[in-house]
Design a protein around this motif. Structure first.
Motif, PDB file in Angstrom:
ATOM      1  N   VAL A   1     -12.931  -1.246  -1.417  1.00  8.36           N
ATOM      2  CA  VAL A   1     -14.098  -0.428  -1.784  1.00  8.36           C
ATOM      3  C   VAL A   1     -13.702   1.029  -1.933  1.00  8.36           C
ATOM      4  N   ALA A   2     -12.892   1.527  -1.000  1.00  9.19           N
ATOM      5  CA  ALA A   2     -12.469   2.929  -1.051  1.00  9.19           C
ATOM      6  C   ALA A   2     -11.682   3.229  -2.321  1.00  9.19           C
ATOM      7  N   ILE A   3     -10.799   2.316  -2.709  1.00  9.88           N
ATOM      8  CA  ILE A   3     -10.005   2.521  -3.921  1.00  9.88           C
ATOM      9  C   ILE A   3     -10.908   2.548  -5.146  1.00  9.88           C
ATOM     10  N   VAL A   4     -11.813   1.576  -5.225  1.00 11.88           N
ATOM     11  CA  VAL A   4     -12.716   1.503  -6.380  1.00 11.88           C
ATOM     12  C   VAL A   4     -13.586   2.755  -6.455  1.00 11.88           C
TER      13      VAL A   4
ATOM     14  N   ALA B   1       0.825  -1.207   0.000  1.00  4.23           N
ATOM     15  CA  ALA B   1       0.000   0.000   0.000  1.00  4.23           C
ATOM     16  C   ALA B   1       0.861   1.260   0.000  1.00  4.23           C
ATOM     17  N   ALA B   2       1.956   1.238   0.768  1.00  2.48           N
ATOM     18  CA  ALA B   2       2.859   2.392   0.799  1.00  2.48           C
ATOM     19  C   ALA B   2       3.498   2.615  -0.572  1.00  2.48           C
ATOM     20  N   ALA B   3       3.902   1.521  -1.221  1.00  3.79           N
ATOM     21  CA  ALA B   3       4.514   1.638  -2.552  1.00  3.79           C
ATOM     22  C   ALA B   3       3.516   2.206  -3.558  1.00  3.79           C
ATOM     23  N   VAL B   4       2.279   1.726  -3.498  1.00  6.73           N
ATOM     24  CA  VAL B   4       1.248   2.229  -4.411  1.00  6.73           C
ATOM     25  C   VAL B   4       0.970   3.702  -4.149  1.00  6.73           C
ATOM     26  N   ALA B   5       0.934   4.096  -2.866  1.00  5.28           N
ATOM     27  CA  ALA B   5       0.687   5.500  -2.528  1.00  5.28           C
ATOM     28  C   ALA B   5       1.789   6.403  -3.059  1.00  5.28           C
ATOM     29  N   ILE B   6       3.048   5.971  -2.896  1.00  2.00           N
ATOM     30  CA  ILE B   6       4.177   6.759  -3.402  1.00  2.00           C
ATOM     31  C   ILE B   6       4.111   6.865  -4.924  1.00  2.00           C
ATOM     32  N   TRP B   7       3.810   5.741  -5.568  1.00  2.01           N
ATOM     33  CA  TRP B   7       3.700   5.744  -7.034  1.00  2.01           C
ATOM     34  C   TRP B   7       2.595   6.687  -7.495  1.00  2.01           C
ATOM     35  N   ALA B   8       1.449   6.678  -6.792  1.00  2.00           N
ATOM     36  CA  ALA B   8       0.323   7.529  -7.176  1.00  2.00           C
ATOM     37  C   ALA B   8       0.658   9.001  -6.982  1.00  2.00           C
ATOM     38  N   LEU B   9       1.297   9.336  -5.857  1.00  2.00           N
ATOM     39  CA  LEU B   9       1.656  10.734  -5.600  1.00  2.00           C
ATOM     40  C   LEU B   9       2.672  11.240  -6.619  1.00  2.00           C
ATOM     41  N   TRP B  10       3.677  10.419  -6.911  1.00  2.00           N
ATOM     42  CA  TRP B  10       4.683  10.852  -7.886  1.00  2.00           C
ATOM     43  C   TRP B  10       4.097  10.897  -9.297  1.00  2.00           C
ATOM     44  N   GLY B  11       3.205   9.964  -9.600  1.00  2.00           N
ATOM     45  CA  GLY B  11       2.544   9.992 -10.904  1.00  2.00           C
ATOM     46  C   GLY B  11       1.693  11.233 -11.087  1.00  2.00           C
TER      47      GLY B  11
ATOM     48  N   MET C   1       4.981  12.141   0.974  1.00  2.00           N
ATOM     49  CA  MET C   1       5.120  10.690   0.809  1.00  2.00           C
ATOM     50  C   MET C   1       5.530  10.036   2.121  1.00  2.00           C
ATOM     51  N   ALA C   2       6.443  10.690   2.847  1.00  2.00           N
ATOM     52  CA  ALA C   2       6.904  10.140   4.122  1.00  2.00           C
ATOM     53  C   ALA C   2       5.766  10.108   5.146  1.00  2.00           C
ATOM     54  N   ILE C   3       4.939  11.154   5.145  1.00  2.00           N
ATOM     55  CA  ILE C   3       3.805  11.198   6.074  1.00  2.00           C
ATOM     56  C   ILE C   3       2.817  10.082   5.768  1.00  2.00           C
ATOM     57  N   VAL C   4       2.490   9.930   4.484  1.00  2.00           N
ATOM     58  CA  VAL C   4       1.539   8.888   4.079  1.00  2.00           C
ATOM     59  C   VAL C   4       2.086   7.499   4.396  1.00  2.00           C
ATOM     60  N   THR C   5       3.363   7.273   4.057  1.00  3.38           N
ATOM     61  CA  THR C   5       3.979   5.978   4.329  1.00  3.38           C
ATOM     62  C   THR C   5       4.008   5.687   5.824  1.00  3.38           C
ATOM     63  N   GLY C   6       4.370   6.698   6.606  1.00  6.04           N
ATOM     64  CA  GLY C   6       4.398   6.531   8.058  1.00  6.04           C
ATOM     65  C   GLY C   6       3.030   6.213   8.618  1.00  6.04           C
ATOM     66  N   GLY C   7       1.996   6.865   8.080  1.00  3.80           N
ATOM     67  CA  GLY C   7       0.633   6.595   8.536  1.00  3.80           C
ATOM     68  C   GLY C   7       0.203   5.172   8.232  1.00  3.80           C
TER      69      GLY C   7
END
Length: 430
Positions: free
Chosen positions: A284-287, A197-207, A229-235
């Motif tokens: 569900v949230a992602i979809v 999930a952290a990897a996907v979040a970083i990819w989405a933010l950078w994208g 990205m660090a805040i999201v990953t940490g969360g």
């Protein structure tokens, strides 16, 4: 990290360069205040791995429906029937598992197909009920308030007749895994999910940053982007670590080893990890987020909510759109029914009672404008967490049930008032 193209620099400096959503920060801050206050009032029992684990699985059912309520309210409608539709879907699934499949197909509890056929029946029932509501609202022009108020009464009692007023259970063991404590990913699986999930979040933010650069939109400084990205990953990883910290009781572990004819090693411990119900909520949230922001259907929803007349004149079939939105709400009610009944391990007559209030309140607290056109999926989920935190915290410190409802109702009114003030000060459309 470097960019391959130049873009206008953000005029903000310092912490303002992070460009964080102030409404989101406000909701997170409200949750933290509530958690700390109840932790102090309860003598340190609220902010514990066990309680926060239970809080997440209690939130999942309402949060799933709240994501659909965002679309309903955005299009200037309301759905007062969600709790009753949940009850009917739960009754359909319970009867499928305990009566229909054993009698007609010879499949009893424990058969590999039982939970999946039951869930399919429940989802179809939810979609049909929701689509019927949408037809009455969209094509017959009956106000959604009236249609769903009637649905609140009708479907609650349909559920009663389906089960003859009886509690149906226990449900299929595999089905029960969707409820939370009976089905988790374990520590290792939870860490794998968290890292993914952290990897996907970083990819989405950078994208998203690269997309802005490609269209010559202003972007944050690189350091600010990395900080977010660090805040999201940490969360994400902190959330996983918290759930992993809740240990399975030793007596439960002992029963597992005894059932397998093994001896439990001395000092052996095991964490629960992320509940499957939360994995379902995340999916569900992602979809729903993708639908809201990256599909024509989502754009039509927000366009119709912003100005229904203009949307219809531009060629949007608002009547069919209404049917689809209510059908989607029905599907989400069925998914919530899976989570709620699986957590209880049975279907009961009072399942879903007052969920209408909780779901609408979660969406509104999360920033969905009652006048339509504005709303976010993540806001509704945090709103559901805040609502459940209030109720769980009050129950923990011994507040009477009637007073709990008084507080929840007052918070709903207060949230709408704060939303009005916020939109006036920020210049957002009412």
């Amino acid at each position: 990290m470097t960019d391959t193209a130049t873009a206008p620099a953000s005029p903000r400096t310092g912490w303002k360069a992070l460009d964080l959503d102030t409404r989101l920060l406000g909701m997170i801050g409200a949750f933290i205040v509530i958690a700390v206050a109840f932790d102090i009032a309860s003598g340190g029992r609220f902010i514990t791995p066990r309680n926060l684990f239970n809080l997440t699985i209690q939130t999942a059912s309402v949060a799933i429906m709240a994501t659909g309520m965002v679309f309903i309210i955005v299009t200037r409608h309301i759905d007062l029937s969600v709790g009753s539709v949940l009850a009917t879907c739960s009754a359909v699934m319970a009867m499928t598992q305990t009566a229909i499949m054993p009698d007609m197909l010879g499949f009893g509890l424990g058969h590999p197909l039982t939970p999946w056929v039951a869930i399919a029946f429940g989802i179809v029932a939810g979609a049909v009920i929701g689509g019927f509501h949408g037809y009455l609202v969209g094509y017959l022009a009956i106000p959604a308030f009236i249609v769903t108020l009637g649905g609140l009464l009708v479907w609650r009692n349909v559920a009663w007749y389906l089960t003859n007023g009886q509690t149906i259970g226990p449900l299929d063991p595999t089905f029960q895994k969707f409820g939370g404590i009976n089905g988790t990913l374990g520590v290792t699986g939870s860490w794998i999910l968290g890292l993914a999930a952290a990897a996907v979040a970083i990819w989405a933010l950078w994208g998203a940053r690269r997309s802005k650069i490609a269209h010559d939109f202003p972007v944050k400084p690189v350091w600010a982007e990395v900080a977010v990205m660090a805040i999201v990953t940490g969360g994400i990883l902190g959330f996983v670590a918290l759930l992993n910290a809740y240990q399975v009781p030793s007596r439960v572990l002992q029963r597992r080893f005894d059932a397998q004819g093994l001896t439990m090693p001395e000092g052996y411990t095991e964490g629960y990890g992320v509940p499957i119900s939360i994995v379902l909520l995340i999916a569900v949230a992602i979809v729903m987020t993708v639908i809201a922001g990256r599909t024509r259907f989502g754009r039509y929803i927000f366009a119709t909510g912003g100005n229904p007349d203009a949307a219809e004149l531009s060629g949007i079939d608002t009547k069919m759109l209404t049917v689809k939105i209510f059908a989607l709400m029905g599907v989400l009610c069925a998914i919530s029914a899976v989570v709620a009944s699986a957590r209880l391990t049975n279907h009961s007559n009072d399942i879903g009672i007052l969920d209408e209030l909780r779901v609408i309140a979660a969406a509104v607290i999360g920033g969905t404008a009652l006048k339509g056109g504005i709303g976010t999926i993540h806001g509704a989920i945090i709103g559901a967490l805040i609502m459940q935190s209030l109720q769980s915290g009050m129950a923990m410190v011994g507040v009477d049930a009637p007073l709990q409802n008084i507080v929840v109702g007052s918070v709903l009114v207060l949230a709408v008032w704060i939303d009005i003030i916020y939109r006036k000060r920020t210049g957002a459309r009412d």
